[in-house]
Design a protein around this motif. Sequence first.
Motif, PDB file in Angstrom:
ATOM      1  N   TYR A 141       0.855  -1.197   0.000  1.00 38.22           N
ATOM      2  CA  TYR A 141       0.000   0.000   0.000  1.00 38.22           C
ATOM      3  C   TYR A 141       0.890   1.246   0.000  1.00 38.22           C
ATOM      4  CZ  TYR A 141      -4.164  -2.816   0.817  1.00 38.22           C
ATOM      5  OH  TYR A 141      -5.194  -3.716   0.684  1.00 38.22           O
ATOM      6  N   CYS A 142       1.484   1.512  -1.148  1.00 35.91           N
ATOM      7  CA  CYS A 142       2.479   2.577  -1.283  1.00 35.91           C
ATOM      8  C   CYS A 142       1.873   3.963  -1.460  1.00 35.91           C
ATOM      9  CB  CYS A 142       3.393   2.287  -2.474  1.00 35.91           C
ATOM     10  SG  CYS A 142       4.216   0.684  -2.378  1.00 35.91           S
ATOM     11  N   SER A 143       0.616   4.042  -1.849  1.00 36.35           N
ATOM     12  CA  SER A 143       0.010   5.331  -2.176  1.00 36.35           C
ATOM     13  C   SER A 143      -0.847   5.914  -1.064  1.00 36.35           C
ATOM     14  CB  SER A 143      -0.840   5.190  -3.440  1.00 36.35           C
ATOM     15  OG  SER A 143      -0.037   4.759  -4.512  1.00 36.35           O
ATOM     16  N   ILE A 144      -0.958   5.231   0.053  1.00 37.46           N
ATOM     17  CA  ILE A 144      -1.773   5.727   1.167  1.00 37.46           C
ATOM     18  C   ILE A 144      -1.124   6.972   1.752  1.00 37.46           C
ATOM     19  CG2 ILE A 144      -2.486   5.213   3.527  1.00 37.46           C
ATOM     20  CD1 ILE A 144      -3.088   2.432   2.704  1.00 37.46           C
ATOM     21  N   ARG A 145      -1.969   7.937   2.105  1.00 38.73           N
ATOM     22  CA  ARG A 145      -1.493   9.173   2.726  1.00 38.73           C
ATOM     23  C   ARG A 145      -1.975   9.233   4.166  1.00 38.73           C
ATOM     24  NH1 ARG A 145      -3.304  13.559  -1.658  1.00 38.73           N
ATOM     25  NH2 ARG A 145      -2.061  14.974  -0.412  1.00 38.73           N
ATOM     26  N   VAL A 146      -1.336  10.062   4.962  1.00 39.67           N
ATOM     27  CA  VAL A 146      -1.691  10.233   6.367  1.00 39.67           C
ATOM     28  C   VAL A 146      -2.083  11.684   6.612  1.00 39.67           C
ATOM     29  CG1 VAL A 146      -0.786  10.200   8.735  1.00 39.67           C
ATOM     30  CG2 VAL A 146      -0.221   8.346   7.168  1.00 39.67           C
ATOM     31  N   TYR A 147      -3.227  11.867   7.262  1.00 45.55           N
ATOM     32  CA  TYR A 147      -3.629  13.204   7.700  1.00 45.55           C
ATOM     33  C   TYR A 147      -2.918  13.416   9.037  1.00 45.55           C
ATOM     34  CZ  TYR A 147      -6.724  17.103   9.020  1.00 45.55           C
ATOM     35  OH  TYR A 147      -7.228  18.316   9.400  1.00 45.55           O
ATOM     36  N   VAL A 148      -1.766  14.060   8.971  1.00 50.54           N
ATOM     37  CA  VAL A 148      -0.864  14.142  10.114  1.00 50.54           C
ATOM     38  C   VAL A 148      -1.518  14.794  11.334  1.00 50.54           C
ATOM     39  CG1 VAL A 148       1.377  14.967  10.915  1.00 50.54           C
ATOM     40  CG2 VAL A 148       1.139  14.099   8.598  1.00 50.54           C
ATOM     41  N   GLY A 149      -2.259  15.835  11.161  1.00 56.74           N
ATOM     42  CA  GLY A 149      -2.935  16.481  12.295  1.00 56.74           C
ATOM     43  C   GLY A 149      -4.184  15.752  12.730  1.00 56.74           C
ATOM     44  N   SER A 150      -4.740  14.968  11.840  1.00 53.90           N
ATOM     45  CA  SER A 150      -5.913  14.133  12.057  1.00 53.90           C
ATOM     46  C   SER A 150      -7.064  14.881  12.733  1.00 53.90           C
ATOM     47  CB  SER A 150      -5.517  12.861  12.798  1.00 53.90           C
ATOM     48  OG  SER A 150      -4.805  11.989  11.936  1.00 53.90           O
ATOM     49  N   TYR A 151      -7.785  14.196  13.608  1.00 56.63           N
ATOM     50  CA  TYR A 151      -8.978  14.744  14.256  1.00 56.63           C
ATOM     51  C   TYR A 151      -8.708  16.104  14.905  1.00 56.63           C
ATOM     52  CZ  TYR A 151     -12.424  15.305  18.001  1.00 56.63           C
ATOM     53  OH  TYR A 151     -13.351  15.814  18.863  1.00 56.63           O
ATOM     54  N   LEU A 152      -7.596  16.232  15.632  1.00 54.93           N
ATOM     55  CA  LEU A 152      -7.311  17.484  16.329  1.00 54.93           C
ATOM     56  C   LEU A 152      -7.150  18.650  15.355  1.00 54.93           C
ATOM     57  CD1 LEU A 152      -4.869  16.271  19.142  1.00 54.93           C
ATOM     58  CD2 LEU A 152      -7.308  16.849  19.347  1.00 54.93           C
ATOM     59  N   ASP A 153      -6.478  18.418  14.234  1.00 49.46           N
ATOM     60  CA  ASP A 153      -6.302  19.458  13.227  1.00 49.46           C
ATOM     61  C   ASP A 153      -7.630  19.780  12.550  1.00 49.46           C
ATOM     62  OD1 ASP A 153      -4.378  21.149  11.590  1.00 49.46           O
ATOM     63  OD2 ASP A 153      -5.300  19.941  10.003  1.00 49.46           O
ATOM     64  N   TRP A 154      -8.395  18.753  12.239  1.00 46.35           N
ATOM     65  CA  TRP A 154      -9.700  18.938  11.610  1.00 46.35           C
ATOM     66  C   TRP A 154     -10.579  19.822  12.501  1.00 46.35           C
ATOM     67  CZ3 TRP A 154     -11.512  17.578   6.869  1.00 46.35           C
ATOM     68  CH2 TRP A 154     -12.879  17.630   6.662  1.00 46.35           C
ATOM     69  N   LYS A 155     -10.631  19.489  13.776  1.00 47.32           N
ATOM     70  CA  LYS A 155     -11.457  20.242  14.729  1.00 47.32           C
ATOM     71  C   LYS A 155     -10.943  21.674  14.886  1.00 47.32           C
ATOM     72  CE  LYS A 155     -13.341  19.963  19.375  1.00 47.32           C
ATOM     73  NZ  LYS A 155     -13.350  19.234  20.639  1.00 47.32           N
ATOM     74  N   ALA A 156      -9.613  21.842  14.986  1.00 47.89           N
ATOM     75  CA  ALA A 156      -9.013  23.170  15.142  1.00 47.89           C
ATOM     76  C   ALA A 156      -9.290  24.072  13.932  1.00 47.89           C
ATOM     77  CB  ALA A 156      -7.502  23.050  15.355  1.00 47.89           C
TER      78      ALA A 156
END
Length: 162
Positions: A141-156
């Motif tokens: 799964y080489c193309s998967i990305r990560v939302y580094v800030g995830s939930y906390l960044d989304w909420k902020a």
Amino acid sequence: MVDMQLQEMNLLLLVLATSPFVSSQNVERTSHDDTTIDSCPELDAGPPGIEFGELYAKVETNSVLLVDVREPEELQEYGRIPTSVNLPLGQIDDIVKLSDREFEAEHGFAKPRPEDHNVVLSCKSGVRATEAWQQLQPYGYCSIRVYVGSYLDWKANGGPLV
């Protein structure tokens, strides 16, 4: 059952090997549990990330498979990003080994393919999403990305929660 999984894995490898979307320069073959699979040589580089604005647009257009790797209790307590699906981190290694049919029956959506470019992992802060990304690398799964800030960044950033 194991023979069927090996056959499906070998078929997947054949498809990947002949796919115009997967370059042999980007994928290397390794052995895992007596099965030859593809892995990503970029493991040491860390996961490719995605920022709030881009993810927000993809969520709005439903053009992303957003996988939240938190535990179900956390989703109930804090909420989740709209359109996200839950695959808990502790189950990732077992989940990735499911056949397409088993995966869809258990989770209610199609199993992501290693070559999919629309898959993003998230959690509370990005730590577990990065761990999930590391667990998925040996399976190609080489193309998967990560939302580094995830939930906390989304909420902020004022992103909606469900």
